[in-house]
Scaffold this motif. Sequence first.
Motif, PDB file in Angstrom:
ATOM      1  N   LEU A  68       0.978  -1.054  -0.056  1.00 58.53           N
ATOM      2  CA  LEU A  68      -0.108  -0.032   0.221  1.00 58.53           C
ATOM      3  C   LEU A  68       0.492   1.271  -0.291  1.00 58.53           C
ATOM      4  CD1 LEU A  68      -2.588   0.943  -0.113  1.00 58.53           C
ATOM      5  CD2 LEU A  68      -2.976   0.942   2.490  1.00 58.53           C
ATOM      6  N   ALA A  69       2.128   1.062   0.555  1.00 61.82           N
ATOM      7  CA  ALA A  69       2.730   2.306   1.054  1.00 61.82           C
ATOM      8  C   ALA A  69       2.989   2.644  -0.646  1.00 61.82           C
ATOM      9  CB  ALA A  69       3.617   2.162   1.859  1.00 61.82           C
ATOM     10  N   LYS A  70       4.041   1.328  -0.943  1.00 60.13           N
ATOM     11  CA  LYS A  70       3.911   1.997  -2.746  1.00 60.13           C
ATOM     12  C   LYS A  70       3.303   2.623  -3.785  1.00 60.13           C
ATOM     13  CE  LYS A  70       8.741  -0.069  -1.700  1.00 60.13           C
ATOM     14  NZ  LYS A  70       9.861   1.052  -1.664  1.00 60.13           N
ATOM     15  N   LEU A  71       1.794   1.997  -3.315  1.00 63.02           N
ATOM     16  CA  LEU A  71       1.065   2.248  -4.410  1.00 63.02           C
ATOM     17  C   LEU A  71       0.451   3.442  -4.219  1.00 63.02           C
ATOM     18  CD1 LEU A  71      -1.343  -0.809  -4.008  1.00 63.02           C
ATOM     19  CD2 LEU A  71       0.126  -0.057  -6.474  1.00 63.02           C
ATOM     20  N   ARG A  72       0.350   4.367  -2.677  1.00 62.71           N
ATOM     21  CA  ARG A  72      -0.440   5.747  -3.006  1.00 62.71           C
ATOM     22  C   ARG A  72       0.076   6.504  -3.611  1.00 62.71           C
ATOM     23  NH1 ARG A  72      -1.780   5.210   3.540  1.00 62.71           N
ATOM     24  NH2 ARG A  72      -3.677   4.541   3.460  1.00 62.71           N
ATOM     25  N   PRO A  73       2.005   6.631  -3.614  1.00 64.68           N
ATOM     26  CA  PRO A  73       2.006   7.753  -4.128  1.00 64.68           C
ATOM     27  C   PRO A  73       1.988   7.775  -5.633  1.00 64.68           C
ATOM     28  CG  PRO A  73       4.208   6.459  -2.994  1.00 64.68           C
ATOM     29  CD  PRO A  73       2.567   5.948  -2.966  1.00 64.68           C
ATOM     30  N   VAL A  74       1.694   6.588  -5.700  1.00 66.51           N
ATOM     31  CA  VAL A  74       1.590   5.971  -8.050  1.00 66.51           C
ATOM     32  C   VAL A  74      -0.346   6.399  -8.227  1.00 66.51           C
ATOM     33  CG1 VAL A  74       1.683   3.972  -9.609  1.00 66.51           C
ATOM     34  CG2 VAL A  74       3.365   4.348  -7.792  1.00 66.51           C
ATOM     35  N   PHE A  75      -0.846   5.343  -7.492  1.00 65.15           N
ATOM     36  CA  PHE A  75      -2.359   6.658  -7.468  1.00 65.15           C
ATOM     37  C   PHE A  75      -2.220   7.707  -7.581  1.00 65.15           C
ATOM     38  CE2 PHE A  75      -3.455   1.465  -6.366  1.00 65.15           C
ATOM     39  CZ  PHE A  75      -3.995   1.299  -8.205  1.00 65.15           C
ATOM     40  N   ASP A  76      -1.782   8.693  -6.396  1.00 63.06           N
ATOM     41  CA  ASP A  76      -2.115   9.836  -6.482  1.00 63.06           C
ATOM     42  C   ASP A  76      -1.282  10.372  -8.010  1.00 63.06           C
ATOM     43  OD1 ASP A  76      -3.243   9.748  -3.387  1.00 63.06           O
ATOM     44  OD2 ASP A  76      -0.867   9.381  -3.149  1.00 63.06           O
TER      45      ASP A  76
END
Length: 299
Positions: A68-76
């Motif tokens: 989740l920590a890796k995905l959040r900036p990508v989705f942002d």
Amino acid sequence: MRGIEFTELNAFAAVASQGSFTRAAAQLRVSAPALSQTVRRLEERLGVRLLNRTTRSVSPTQAGARLLAKLRPVFDDLHAAVTDVKTFRERPAGIVRINAARVAVFGFLAPLVGRFCKKHPDIVLDIASDDALTDIVEGRFDIGVRLGEKVDKDMVAVKLSGPLSTMVVASQDYLERHGTPKTPYELHRHRCINLRFTPNGNVYRWEFARGKKSLDVAVEGPLIVDDADILLRAVRAGVGIGYGIDEKMRRAVERGRIVRILEAWSPTFPGFYLYYPSRRQTPPALRAFIDFVREHAPS
């Protein structure tokens, strides 16, 4: 990345962020069972459990938290890219997610919502009533609404209401039966209605001030509630003395339905503020709402 992989990762991120399959399903506009199957396919494909599931809660495992920590900036970044494209539209559009104290929702946000939605039909306001001082960044909200004293200094704040004052109220019938307290020290002899804050469950201690003197009073009585509307109804019914800053309570006093007491001991403090993290580029929908509040909120 294949479309199915993106769908699975997006589904997992929504559930992990919301802590609930039901809320995530509503956000993604799919059914909760379908969302659960999507997440299970992702776990099977990766060969690792990403979520701990119980009948009452959902939380990421250690592996899930790391993903989740890796995905959040990508989705942002993806969200920002889509938002940038929408700036080319003639009218701002999108969703503005708002986390606000319940008193602020009904007293100050609600009167603005109708006019804003008429002016900006392509913007969706997603309002969560919440007294838990939720971290709006962690909760992925665009805006929070809290009392000025509760807003972190690193946030951009916009005034939503004028100064507020606490109110101690009772029905005329109650005062005729039990007498009128002249100071907060006399409240221990009265039947008081307590307000419990969720989700921590703490019962609010009544705050008073007069001149340089201030005090907190733990009151007792026949009723403890977690909703200002229920408290006001109980006060009007003569159950006991109530305390709050609710806008409906103020209107009930003005209409003569209940009586305000201990006014000399009721402190005034900065009111509610809309706040949001500082951003280099504010999405058009969010900017439209902020500008509307600046223009129409009472001073």
